[in-house]
Design an enzyme around this catalytic site. Structure first.
Site, PDB file in Angstrom:
ATOM      1  N   ASP A  79       2.406  35.937  17.803  1.00  0.00           N
ATOM      2  CA  ASP A  79       3.323  36.440  18.821  1.00  0.00           C
ATOM      3  C   ASP A  79       4.682  36.706  18.175  1.00  0.00           C
ATOM      4  O   ASP A  79       4.928  36.300  17.041  1.00  0.00           O
ATOM      5  CB  ASP A  79       3.422  35.518  20.047  1.00  0.00           C
ATOM      6  CG  ASP A  79       4.120  34.197  19.782  1.00  0.00           C
ATOM      7  OD1 ASP A  79       4.182  33.764  18.607  1.00  0.00           O
ATOM      8  OD2 ASP A  79       4.592  33.579  20.737  1.00  0.00           O
ATOM      9  N   TYR A  81       8.678  36.847  16.988  1.00  0.00           N
ATOM     10  CA  TYR A  81       9.711  35.839  16.720  1.00  0.00           C
ATOM     11  C   TYR A  81      10.481  35.563  18.014  1.00  0.00           C
ATOM     12  O   TYR A  81      10.734  36.472  18.806  1.00  0.00           O
ATOM     13  CB  TYR A  81      10.681  36.342  15.659  1.00  0.00           C
ATOM     14  CG  TYR A  81      10.068  36.555  14.289  1.00  0.00           C
ATOM     15  CD1 TYR A  81       9.471  35.508  13.586  1.00  0.00           C
ATOM     16  CD2 TYR A  81      10.115  37.812  13.675  1.00  0.00           C
ATOM     17  CE1 TYR A  81       8.940  35.710  12.321  1.00  0.00           C
ATOM     18  CE2 TYR A  81       9.588  38.013  12.402  1.00  0.00           C
ATOM     19  CZ  TYR A  81       8.991  36.960  11.739  1.00  0.00           C
ATOM     20  OH  TYR A  81       8.471  37.161  10.483  1.00  0.00           O
ATOM     21  N   PHE A  92       5.561  40.105  11.929  1.00  0.00           N
ATOM     22  CA  PHE A  92       6.234  39.547  10.759  1.00  0.00           C
ATOM     23  C   PHE A  92       7.533  40.259  10.378  1.00  0.00           C
ATOM     24  O   PHE A  92       8.320  39.720   9.614  1.00  0.00           O
ATOM     25  CB  PHE A  92       5.302  39.486   9.536  1.00  0.00           C
ATOM     26  CG  PHE A  92       4.124  38.578   9.722  1.00  0.00           C
ATOM     27  CD1 PHE A  92       4.284  37.198   9.729  1.00  0.00           C
ATOM     28  CD2 PHE A  92       2.844  39.098   9.904  1.00  0.00           C
ATOM     29  CE1 PHE A  92       3.200  36.355   9.920  1.00  0.00           C
ATOM     30  CE2 PHE A  92       1.755  38.263  10.092  1.00  0.00           C
ATOM     31  CZ  PHE A  92       1.935  36.892  10.101  1.00  0.00           C
ATOM     32  N   HIS A 205      -2.190  30.946   7.235  1.00  0.00           N
ATOM     33  CA  HIS A 205      -0.978  31.607   7.718  1.00  0.00           C
ATOM     34  C   HIS A 205       0.138  31.416   6.681  1.00  0.00           C
ATOM     35  O   HIS A 205       0.204  30.386   5.995  1.00  0.00           O
ATOM     36  CB  HIS A 205      -0.558  30.983   9.057  1.00  0.00           C
ATOM     37  CG  HIS A 205       0.473  31.761   9.793  1.00  0.00           C
ATOM     38  ND1 HIS A 205       1.812  31.639   9.546  1.00  0.00           N
ATOM     39  CD2 HIS A 205       0.352  32.689  10.776  1.00  0.00           C
ATOM     40  CE1 HIS A 205       2.486  32.451  10.340  1.00  0.00           C
ATOM     41  NE2 HIS A 205       1.626  33.106  11.096  1.00  0.00           N
TER      42      HIS A 205
END
Length: 239
Positions: A79, A81, A92, A205
């Site tokens: 999801d 930031y 990202f 991740h």
């Protein structure tokens, strides 16, 4: 609310104000006309009416910058930031001049380790991945909005129906695509991808909590060099 703050956050739950490339229109229009889409819009309108600060201002920006016919690589995030000024509608990525979040810093570290790519200059381009998006990298979060200071606050509200449909559309497309699935959440979408036609790379991740941990550490995964070799072998229209 100042103009600068308006530009950083969602102002209204109006899909007509969220442009997408024409090739995505059928899936987005179908979603917002569906019961799940209407429930999501009702939820967003309710939260906005209650004064919630929601990011990003353009939830569908990944679908605007990367048309389906141009998708060659998919990087799947979870999801957006949740800090003010960070989310810009691409997984990202952050706008130029915004300090790099830890996960993005690790992405650039792995790029440097794997390909020798210099760390980006700051403030511009900084952590902006717009160039990636404009060259066939679909930077898709599975949930497309979030509230300030509340990670995963909009998970399970309906966005996943749309983004799952996007993944299925890419998988069914005529071009072979490379998928980078980082972390358990992204890897849970693996069943949506036809692995007989597409290449799927798995790693932890890039978050500092997991980037160096087994079984598949992100730092050292070599995904970027693998992607370059794969792309050289599959596509002539390389950036």
């Amino acid at each position: 609310m100042s103009a600068s703050h308006q530009s950083e956050q969602l102002i209204s739950a109006n899909p007509a104000a969220w442009p997408v490339a024409p090739g995505w229109r059928a899936v987005t229009d179908g979603f917002f006309a569906s019961e799940a889409g209407q429930k999501l819009l009702d939820f967003l309108r309710s939260r906005l009416a209650e004064g919630a600060v929601i990011f990003p201002p353009q939830p569908l920006r990944a679908l605007e910058l990367t048309p389906p016919g141009q998708v060659r690589i998919v990087i799947l995030g979870q999801d957006p930031y949740h800090g003010r000024g960070q989310a810009e509608g691409l997984a990202f990525s952050v706008a130029p001049g915004v300090p790099l979040p830890p996960s993005l810093r690790n992405i650039f570290k792995e790029l440097q380790r794997d390909l020798g790519t210099p760390l980006p200059s700051f403030p511009a381009p900084g952590g902006s991945l717009v160039r990636w998006a404009s060259h066939g990298v679909l930077l898709l979060n599975t949930c497309l909005t979030v509230e300030e200071g509340r990670p995963a606050s909009h998970a399970g509200q309906g966005w996943e129906h749309l983004t799952d449909s996007v993944i299925r559309q890419v998988s069914a497309g005529e071009h072979a695509v490379l998928f980078m699935l980082w972390g358990a959440h992204a890897q849970s979408k693996r069943a949506l991808i036809d692995a007989s036609r597409h290449r799927v790379l798995l790693a932890n991740h890039p978050s500092p909590l997991s980037a160096l941990r087994p079984p598949l550490p992100f730092i050292g995964c070599g995904h970027f060099s693998q992607a370059r070799l794969w792309r050289d072998g599959h596509h002539e229209d390389k950036p």
